[in-house]
Design an enzyme around this catalytic site. Sequence first.
Site, short mmCIF file in Angstrom:
data_model
loop_
_atom_site.label_atom_id
_atom_site.label_comp_id
_atom_site.label_asym_id
_atom_site.label_seq_id
_atom_site.Cartn_x
_atom_site.Cartn_y
_atom_site.Cartn_z
N ASP A 118 0.81 -1.21 0.00
CA ASP A 118 0.00 0.00 0.00
C ASP A 118 0.86 1.28 0.00
OD1 ASP A 118 -2.34 1.42 0.02
OD2 ASP A 118 -2.83 1.03 2.12
N GLU A 178 -3.32 -0.38 -8.23
CA GLU A 178 -4.27 0.64 -7.82
C GLU A 178 -3.58 2.00 -7.87
OE1 GLU A 178 -6.95 0.07 -4.49
OE2 GLU A 178 -6.27 1.93 -3.56
ZN ZN Z 1 -4.77 5.58 1.60
#
Ligand code: ZN
Length: 518
Positions: free
Chosen positions: A180, A295
């Site tokens: 992430d 993403e």
């Molecule tokens: Zn975030």
Amino acid sequence: MPGQDMIQILSEIKPEKQNALQEITVEPLGAVRVYPNSIHTLGDNFLFIGWHGQRKYLWMASRQPGGGNELNGKEIPLAAGALMQCSLSHENAVAIRQWFDFARPVPIGLDDSFGFGDRLGIANPAHVRAAAQFEMRPIFAQQSIRELERTQREADEVMDAATWAVFQEGYKDGFGADADHLKTTADFDRMVRAGFTFFTIDPSEYVQNDADVLSVAELAAKAGDLPWQELQDDFETLSVRYEGQTIRVADDFTLQPNREMVLRAMVKYGRVIAHTAKLYRYMKETYPEHPAEFELSVDETDSVTSPFEHFFVASELKRLGVPLISLAPRFIGEFEKGIDYKGDIDVFKTEYLKHVKIAEKLGPYKISIHSGSDKFRVYEAIGSLQQGHVHVKTAGTSYLEALRTVAATEPALFREILDFSRARFEVEKATYHVSARLENVPAADRLSDGQLLELFGQDDARQVLHVTFGKVLTTTEANGKYLFKDRIMQCLTEHEDVHYENLQRHFIRHLQPFVSGA
Ligand code: ZN
């Protein structure tokens, strides 16, 4: 049971819905408490996870001595066969991933999905128990580079925790692994090495936030400076593609960007597009065989992503050959850490639907909800729409459930953590989106044990506890020992059942609204 065949005993233990521990007696060791759903066969051998004393181990029972030699551990000779007692180490997790497909992460694709980030490394089994009850595909390994730094964890630890969790729970439906908020090629290298398969590109440093307030003349000047070569484009060609066009996104939704809108989008996101394409190409060229989905996240920016800006970014990335599996806009309203959505939920819903329609048109890809912990009103809104594809990320809320467990089982320890967090809040809040006021969070000595638990229903307290996790988990005393971390882990180990129940209940609350809607 001298001479009783260990493999016989294990083969008689049946999988069990709640995976409640079952005690067996191993002749030279004594009691071992086994998770029934963790029993897996490998050829003639039986592997499982179970407690011996205060520690959890991987075990491998074989008919012959030496059967578990590929694992790192110590062999215990039995009257019949042998038993390997192995730590839940990285080397052993690697072996488990080699042997069992379900223990490795996979790309999730377009299915709706839910990210269960964890900071302690022991919450994943409870995440599995909640996720197994729902259709949304789970991402059990999820950590941002920032969280790795804050918790002093390694990417391998995050991956291994997910592997042990699915192994312990016997979860074979596949899970994702989200690296992430990656900002650099070095971030990619780090997460690829650990086997992550979902890559969230965070180009927020390249967002030109003041584009929202610049005049048209200023915007035009700035647009000239964009990295046109990297964008494989020029100012005029790009302008013509959008300016004055009627873009039919869906039957009931068109965009009509004027010159000013196009200039703002260009200046605000031009460098974002260039940087995203650069990171994507680096990944594809450096690791062509590595399974990967991508993403784009622009959630951590000051200004809201308008529907046209979303369209612009996604359509330019498409032109540059960057396929997205999901995109995280900066939504309207406030997505503060650890508490529910603040803002007009009907406005959110209207805007969300526009983002969905753009994603369906240009992908399809998923709309990704970051800072997704505890946004119950948002889940209900999305669930009631039943349109498009969605991904949700949570992280901090699992830490809060861990603290809730500490507060319920060892209030004295929680009191220390509370006062420590109160003292660190003003500094630690700087990099988080929170609005808590310290004066609304009482000091520990002003609260009864019962009132400690009520703090978990109070927004200010949730945020004070939420943003100080890094300091709580990493601060050491003069002797080098952790101030809290070891005691927290010890408490959660002793009260694993309470911890798992708290997490499971909390995540069922998160997942249910996507099924039934409002
Ligand atoms: Zn975030």
